[in-house]
Motif scaffolding. Sequence first.
Motif, short mmCIF file in Angstrom:
data_model
loop_
_atom_site.label_atom_id
_atom_site.label_comp_id
_atom_site.label_asym_id
_atom_site.label_seq_id
_atom_site.Cartn_x
_atom_site.Cartn_y
_atom_site.Cartn_z
N THR A 211 10.23 8.63 -11.79
CA THR A 211 10.62 9.85 -11.07
C THR A 211 9.37 10.68 -10.78
OG1 THR A 211 12.72 9.84 -12.25
CG2 THR A 211 12.07 11.90 -11.18
N PRO A 212 9.21 11.10 -9.51
CA PRO A 212 8.04 11.91 -9.18
C PRO A 212 8.14 13.32 -9.75
CG PRO A 212 9.48 11.72 -7.28
CD PRO A 212 10.06 10.86 -8.35
N ALA A 213 7.00 13.95 -9.91
CA ALA A 213 6.93 15.34 -10.35
C ALA A 213 6.48 16.19 -9.17
CB ALA A 213 5.93 15.47 -11.50
N VAL A 214 6.65 17.50 -9.29
CA VAL A 214 6.21 18.41 -8.25
C VAL A 214 4.72 18.18 -8.00
CG1 VAL A 214 5.84 20.84 -7.66
CG2 VAL A 214 7.99 20.12 -8.71
N GLY A 215 4.34 18.05 -6.73
CA GLY A 215 2.96 17.80 -6.35
C GLY A 215 2.63 16.34 -6.14
N ASN A 216 3.48 15.43 -6.65
CA ASN A 216 3.26 13.99 -6.45
C ASN A 216 3.53 13.61 -5.01
OD1 ASN A 216 4.64 12.67 -9.59
ND2 ASN A 216 2.64 13.50 -9.14
N ARG A 217 3.02 12.45 -4.63
CA ARG A 217 3.39 11.81 -3.38
C ARG A 217 4.33 10.67 -3.75
NH1 ARG A 217 -1.34 11.38 0.74
NH2 ARG A 217 0.45 11.59 2.08
N VAL A 218 5.04 10.11 -2.75
CA VAL A 218 6.07 9.13 -3.05
C VAL A 218 5.94 7.87 -2.21
CG1 VAL A 218 7.75 10.83 -3.85
CG2 VAL A 218 7.69 10.23 -1.44
N VAL A 219 6.61 6.81 -2.69
CA VAL A 219 6.83 5.56 -1.98
C VAL A 219 8.31 5.23 -2.16
CG1 VAL A 219 4.48 4.67 -2.24
CG2 VAL A 219 6.19 4.17 -4.00
N VAL A 220 8.82 4.23 -1.44
CA VAL A 220 10.22 3.85 -1.58
C VAL A 220 10.39 2.84 -2.72
CG1 VAL A 220 10.73 4.30 0.85
CG2 VAL A 220 10.13 1.99 0.12
N ASN A 221 11.64 2.72 -3.19
CA ASN A 221 11.92 1.72 -4.23
C ASN A 221 12.59 0.48 -3.66
OD1 ASN A 221 14.58 2.54 -3.79
ND2 ASN A 221 15.09 2.60 -5.98
N GLY A 222 12.84 0.44 -2.35
CA GLY A 222 13.45 -0.72 -1.71
C GLY A 222 14.96 -0.70 -1.72
N ALA A 223 15.56 0.33 -2.33
CA ALA A 223 17.02 0.45 -2.40
C ALA A 223 17.49 1.81 -1.87
CB ALA A 223 17.50 0.23 -3.83
N GLY A 224 16.62 2.51 -1.13
CA GLY A 224 17.01 3.77 -0.53
C GLY A 224 16.58 5.01 -1.27
N ALA A 225 15.82 4.86 -2.34
CA ALA A 225 15.34 6.01 -3.11
C ALA A 225 13.82 6.08 -3.02
CB ALA A 225 15.77 5.88 -4.58
N VAL A 226 13.27 7.17 -3.54
CA VAL A 226 11.82 7.32 -3.62
C VAL A 226 11.41 7.34 -5.08
CG1 VAL A 226 11.52 8.51 -1.42
CG2 VAL A 226 11.96 9.86 -3.47
N LYS A 227 10.15 6.99 -5.31
CA LYS A 227 9.60 7.03 -6.66
C LYS A 227 8.15 7.49 -6.57
CE LYS A 227 8.22 2.14 -6.77
NZ LYS A 227 8.35 0.89 -7.52
N GLN A 228 7.58 7.83 -7.72
CA GLN A 228 6.20 8.29 -7.76
C GLN A 228 5.27 7.23 -7.17
OE1 GLN A 228 4.72 8.87 -11.71
NE2 GLN A 228 2.98 10.08 -11.03
N ALA A 229 4.36 7.66 -6.31
CA ALA A 229 3.39 6.73 -5.71
C ALA A 229 2.40 6.25 -6.76
CB ALA A 229 2.67 7.43 -4.57
N PRO A 230 1.83 5.08 -6.53
CA PRO A 230 0.82 4.58 -7.48
C PRO A 230 -0.44 5.42 -7.43
CG PRO A 230 0.94 3.17 -5.55
CD PRO A 230 2.05 4.17 -5.42
N VAL A 231 -1.25 5.29 -8.45
CA VAL A 231 -2.54 5.97 -8.53
C VAL A 231 -3.45 5.43 -7.43
CG1 VAL A 231 -4.56 6.31 -10.00
CG2 VAL A 231 -2.28 6.28 -11.00
N LEU A 232 -4.21 6.30 -6.81
CA LEU A 232 -5.19 5.86 -5.81
C LEU A 232 -6.21 4.97 -6.48
CD1 LEU A 232 -5.81 9.21 -3.92
CD2 LEU A 232 -4.51 7.25 -3.12
N THR A 233 -6.48 3.84 -5.85
CA THR A 233 -7.43 2.87 -6.43
C THR A 233 -8.30 2.27 -5.34
OG1 THR A 233 -5.92 1.02 -6.14
CG2 THR A 233 -5.77 2.23 -8.21
N GLY A 234 -9.25 1.48 -5.76
CA GLY A 234 -10.14 0.81 -4.82
C GLY A 234 -9.48 -0.33 -4.08
N TYR A 235 -8.29 -0.75 -4.51
CA TYR A 235 -7.65 -1.88 -3.84
C TYR A 235 -6.47 -1.45 -2.96
CZ TYR A 235 -4.65 -1.43 -7.96
OH TYR A 235 -3.84 -0.95 -8.96
#
Length: 140
Positions: free
Chosen positions: A90-114
């Motif tokens: 579950t994302p927190a205030v200030g987070n960015r999001v991605v989808v979960n593939g079933a119609g919901a959003v979840k916390q985006a992954p940490v920014l990385t070099g890949y």
Amino acid sequence: MTVREQNLETVGFLCATFKVHQTTGVDDLKDTDIGKAVVLSGNNEVNLGISGGQLLGKLIDLSLTDADNGKRVATVQIGGICTLVSAATTPAVGNRVVVNGAGAVKQAPVLTGYDPAGGNVARGTVIAVNGTSDATVLLG
């Protein structure tokens, strides 16, 4: 005097229409998907995507009926503020999001070099959460 409730979901509301992506000749989106998070899945096409996919917006409406495979058009909120169902993590205030593939959003992954070419897939900024059930997102 009490503070008046604000309807932030009307701020900057912007919609666009897309074709509905099909899998083996059947539309990927049905009327029961209205209100869910969707992704860009092909040339001007939308569906629920895969877990970790980039959020396009909130499915607002579908034209015609579920029986009209290949003829439907999806109206998607692509700008402004919207509330979407959230899933683990579950994302927190200030987070960015991605989808979960079933119609919901979840916390985006940490920014990385890949991160993929073109940048990180995260979108929007969470401005409010309702426990673990939903998140209000400023699409941008």
